[in-house]
Design an enzyme around this catalytic site. Sequence first.
Site, PDB file in Angstrom:
ATOM      1  N   LYS A  13       0.758  -1.281  -0.014  1.00  0.00           N
ATOM      2  CA  LYS A  13      -0.117   0.062  -0.013  1.00  0.00           C
ATOM      3  C   LYS A  13       0.806   1.385   0.034  1.00  0.00           C
ATOM      4  O   LYS A  13       0.754   2.161  -0.730  1.00  0.00           O
ATOM      5  CB  LYS A  13      -0.864   0.127   1.085  1.00  0.00           C
ATOM      6  CG  LYS A  13      -1.905  -1.277   1.323  1.00  0.00           C
ATOM      7  CD  LYS A  13      -2.867  -1.283   2.353  1.00  0.00           C
ATOM      8  CE  LYS A  13      -2.221  -1.262   3.823  1.00  0.00           C
ATOM      9  NZ  LYS A  13      -1.568  -2.430   4.107  1.00  0.00           N
ATOM     10  N   ARG A  88      -9.524   0.393   8.943  1.00  0.00           N
ATOM     11  CA  ARG A  88      -9.333  -1.207   9.305  1.00  0.00           C
ATOM     12  C   ARG A  88     -10.121  -2.137  10.007  1.00  0.00           C
ATOM     13  O   ARG A  88     -10.023  -3.304  10.234  1.00  0.00           O
ATOM     14  CB  ARG A  88      -8.096  -1.095  10.031  1.00  0.00           C
ATOM     15  CG  ARG A  88      -6.652  -1.239   9.548  1.00  0.00           C
ATOM     16  CD  ARG A  88      -5.610  -1.055  10.178  1.00  0.00           C
ATOM     17  NE  ARG A  88      -4.081  -1.611   9.943  1.00  0.00           N
ATOM     18  CZ  ARG A  88      -3.285  -1.112   9.505  1.00  0.00           C
ATOM     19  NH1 ARG A  88      -3.444  -0.113   9.074  1.00  0.00           N
ATOM     20  NH2 ARG A  88      -1.961  -2.009   9.670  1.00  0.00           N
ATOM     21  N   ARG A 127      11.477  -5.804   4.786  1.00  0.00           N
ATOM     22  CA  ARG A 127      11.229  -4.094   4.706  1.00  0.00           C
ATOM     23  C   ARG A 127      12.131  -3.335   5.267  1.00  0.00           C
ATOM     24  O   ARG A 127      12.664  -3.621   6.519  1.00  0.00           O
ATOM     25  CB  ARG A 127       9.910  -4.001   5.013  1.00  0.00           C
ATOM     26  CG  ARG A 127       9.428  -2.502   5.097  1.00  0.00           C
ATOM     27  CD  ARG A 127       7.989  -2.251   4.961  1.00  0.00           C
ATOM     28  NE  ARG A 127       7.399  -2.624   6.021  1.00  0.00           N
ATOM     29  CZ  ARG A 127       6.029  -2.490   6.426  1.00  0.00           C
ATOM     30  NH1 ARG A 127       5.386  -1.936   5.219  1.00  0.00           N
ATOM     31  NH2 ARG A 127       5.359  -2.798   7.600  1.00  0.00           N
ATOM     32  N   ARG A 160      11.448  -1.701  10.851  1.00  0.00           N
ATOM     33  CA  ARG A 160      10.098  -1.447  12.065  1.00  0.00           C
ATOM     34  C   ARG A 160      10.207  -2.550  13.011  1.00  0.00           C
ATOM     35  O   ARG A 160      10.441  -3.767  12.717  1.00  0.00           O
ATOM     36  CB  ARG A 160       8.921  -1.330  11.062  1.00  0.00           C
ATOM     37  CG  ARG A 160       8.456  -0.001  10.645  1.00  0.00           C
ATOM     38  CD  ARG A 160       7.423   0.202   9.788  1.00  0.00           C
ATOM     39  NE  ARG A 160       6.156  -0.499  10.311  1.00  0.00           N
ATOM     40  CZ  ARG A 160       5.050  -0.627   9.678  1.00  0.00           C
ATOM     41  NH1 ARG A 160       4.956   0.051   8.704  1.00  0.00           N
ATOM     42  NH2 ARG A 160       3.976  -1.359  10.403  1.00  0.00           N
ATOM     43  N   ARG A 171      -0.028  -9.669  13.088  1.00  0.00           N
ATOM     44  CA  ARG A 171      -0.642  -8.609  12.434  1.00  0.00           C
ATOM     45  C   ARG A 171      -1.315  -9.250  11.329  1.00  0.00           C
ATOM     46  O   ARG A 171      -2.628  -8.588  11.083  1.00  0.00           O
ATOM     47  CB  ARG A 171       0.293  -7.662  11.940  1.00  0.00           C
ATOM     48  CG  ARG A 171       1.014  -6.637  12.934  1.00  0.00           C
ATOM     49  CD  ARG A 171       2.205  -6.068  12.533  1.00  0.00           C
ATOM     50  NE  ARG A 171       2.271  -5.256  11.273  1.00  0.00           N
ATOM     51  CZ  ARG A 171       3.070  -4.821  10.604  1.00  0.00           C
ATOM     52  NH1 ARG A 171       4.181  -5.550  10.895  1.00  0.00           N
ATOM     53  NH2 ARG A 171       3.080  -4.148   9.368  1.00  0.00           N
TER      54      ARG A 171
HETATM   55  P1  ADP Z   1       2.431  -1.736   3.292  1.00  0.00           P
HETATM   56  O1  ADP Z   1       2.305  -0.435   3.039  1.00  0.00           O
HETATM   57  O2  ADP Z   1       1.076  -2.469   2.489  1.00  0.00           O
HETATM   58  O3  ADP Z   1       2.193  -2.375   4.657  1.00  0.00           O
HETATM   59  P2  ADP Z   1       4.787  -1.690   1.839  1.00  0.00           P
HETATM   60  O4  ADP Z   1       4.288  -0.724   0.654  1.00  0.00           O
HETATM   61  O5  ADP Z   1       5.460  -1.072   2.750  1.00  0.00           O
HETATM   62  O6  ADP Z   1       3.423  -2.381   2.419  1.00  0.00           O
HETATM   63  O7  ADP Z   1       5.479  -2.858   1.240  1.00  0.00           O
HETATM   64  C1  ADP Z   1       6.040  -4.054   2.021  1.00  0.00           C
HETATM   65  C2  ADP Z   1       7.160  -4.476   1.413  1.00  0.00           C
HETATM   66  O8  ADP Z   1       7.294  -4.951   0.465  1.00  0.00           O
HETATM   67  C3  ADP Z   1       8.428  -3.226   1.324  1.00  0.00           C
HETATM   68  O9  ADP Z   1       9.611  -3.880   1.747  1.00  0.00           O
HETATM   69  C4  ADP Z   1       8.230  -2.944   0.019  1.00  0.00           C
HETATM   70  O10 ADP Z   1       9.388  -2.411  -0.652  1.00  0.00           O
HETATM   71  C5  ADP Z   1       8.021  -4.623  -0.629  1.00  0.00           C
HETATM   72  N1  ADP Z   1       6.959  -4.659  -2.020  1.00  0.00           N
HETATM   73  C6  ADP Z   1       5.896  -3.723  -2.090  1.00  0.00           C
HETATM   74  N2  ADP Z   1       5.275  -4.013  -3.246  1.00  0.00           N
HETATM   75  C7  ADP Z   1       6.004  -5.151  -3.693  1.00  0.00           C
HETATM   76  C8  ADP Z   1       6.056  -6.088  -4.709  1.00  0.00           C
HETATM   77  N3  ADP Z   1       4.928  -5.929  -5.650  1.00  0.00           N
HETATM   78  N4  ADP Z   1       6.761  -7.155  -5.131  1.00  0.00           N
HETATM   79  C9  ADP Z   1       7.620  -7.005  -4.212  1.00  0.00           C
HETATM   80  N5  ADP Z   1       7.960  -6.308  -2.933  1.00  0.00           N
HETATM   81  C10 ADP Z   1       7.113  -5.472  -2.709  1.00  0.00           C
HETATM   82  P1  AMP Z   2       0.840   0.270   9.250  1.00  0.00           P
HETATM   83  O1  AMP Z   2       1.852   1.338   9.078  1.00  0.00           O
HETATM   84  O2  AMP Z   2      -0.474   0.641   8.375  1.00  0.00           O
HETATM   85  O3  AMP Z   2       1.115  -1.223   8.887  1.00  0.00           O
HETATM   86  O4  AMP Z   2       0.339   0.539  10.809  1.00  0.00           O
HETATM   87  C1  AMP Z   2       1.098   0.128  11.991  1.00  0.00           C
HETATM   88  C2  AMP Z   2       0.383  -0.008  12.987  1.00  0.00           C
HETATM   89  O5  AMP Z   2      -0.077   1.219  13.309  1.00  0.00           O
HETATM   90  C3  AMP Z   2      -0.532  -1.204  13.189  1.00  0.00           C
HETATM   91  O6  AMP Z   2      -0.471  -2.497  13.374  1.00  0.00           O
HETATM   92  C4  AMP Z   2      -1.798  -0.683  14.193  1.00  0.00           C
HETATM   93  O7  AMP Z   2      -1.104  -0.830  15.521  1.00  0.00           O
HETATM   94  C5  AMP Z   2      -1.566   0.919  13.985  1.00  0.00           C
HETATM   95  N1  AMP Z   2      -2.562   1.459  13.084  1.00  0.00           N
HETATM   96  C6  AMP Z   2      -2.629   2.017  11.836  1.00  0.00           C
HETATM   97  N2  AMP Z   2      -3.575   2.258  11.341  1.00  0.00           N
HETATM   98  C7  AMP Z   2      -4.428   1.931  12.155  1.00  0.00           C
HETATM   99  C8  AMP Z   2      -5.789   1.841  11.985  1.00  0.00           C
HETATM  100  N3  AMP Z   2      -6.658   2.447  11.076  1.00  0.00           N
HETATM  101  N4  AMP Z   2      -6.517   1.480  13.064  1.00  0.00           N
HETATM  102  C9  AMP Z   2      -5.891   0.971  14.276  1.00  0.00           C
HETATM  103  N5  AMP Z   2      -4.515   0.802  14.190  1.00  0.00           N
HETATM  104  C10 AMP Z   2      -3.810   1.476  13.224  1.00  0.00           C
END
Ligand code: ADP
Ligand code: AMP
Length: 214
Positions: A13, A88, A127, A160, A171
């Site tokens: 995302k 969420r 990541r 992270r 998660r």
């Molecule tokens: P989200 O915001 O949904 O938690 P991220 O955008 O941070 O996910 O992506 C999670 C990890 O996967 C990051 O390390 C990113 O670089 C990698 N990633 C994202 N999209 C792809 C893809 N299509 N193929 C492989 N790796 C990806």
């Molecule tokens: P994310 O960066 O989206 O993976 O979110 C990291 C963490 O932030 C999650 O595991 C939750 O603990 C908290 N968080 C982010 N967005 C929300 C949401 N919309 N509702 C509740 N907790 C959230």
Amino acid sequence: MIVILLGPPGAGKGTQAERIIDHHKLTHVSTGDILRSSVKKGTELGNKAKEFMDKGELVSDDIIIGIVEERLKEPDCKSGALLDGFPRTVVQARSLDKVLEKMGRSIKAVIYIDVDEEEIISRLTGRRICRECGASYHLNFNPPQVRNVCDQCGGGLYQREDDSFETVKQRINVYQEQTEPLINYYEKNNLLEKVEGNQDIDEVFKEIKKILEN
Ligand code: ADP
Ligand code: AMP
């Protein structure tokens, strides 16, 4: 216009959001980024949220809804917002509908990025995030040009705390129990656009671009 990015943690995302906002007049609103910034500043909200985030649990609906409502009123969200990580829960989705109705705005599309569990685990455990601007990288799938340095702002990269294997598993459970019902919620409202997320980053972006251009 309001666009929602829906999908499990690690679906891509944040990665897609960086590309989408370059092409469309949308402001990226990531609730995870907002919470991490509060944690870094050591605010009351940050201290409260950290407890839940470290365990892979969700922060309470009331807190999150308040944050998003305020954020959407800011001038940079006037022409449009790309919501990432919110809603969420079904409670959050219903509250968002009410907030948008009050503002006379509506959701244009909910882009659901579907990714396998095995892929999520390898994406999240590899990541790396920029400490300064929050840009997302991956050790193998999306490495920065210079090791541990952000391509966009030169900031240092870190892992992270909630990207450890155990917390990632938790998660995913939380996602399945509390967030997956939103697929049905938005399908019923004819807003859901499913994207195949098990493809490389550019291919996923091509699918999203097509949806937003229609
Ligand atoms: P989200 O915001 O949904 O938690 P991220 O955008 O941070 O996910 O992506 C999670 C990890 O996967 C990051 O390390 C990113 O670089 C990698 N990633 C994202 N999209 C792809 C893809 N299509 N193929 C492989 N790796 C990806
Ligand atoms: P994310 O960066 O989206 O993976 O979110 C990291 C963490 O932030 C999650 O595991 C939750 O603990 C908290 N968080 C982010 N967005 C929300 C949401 N919309 N509702 C509740 N907790 C959230």
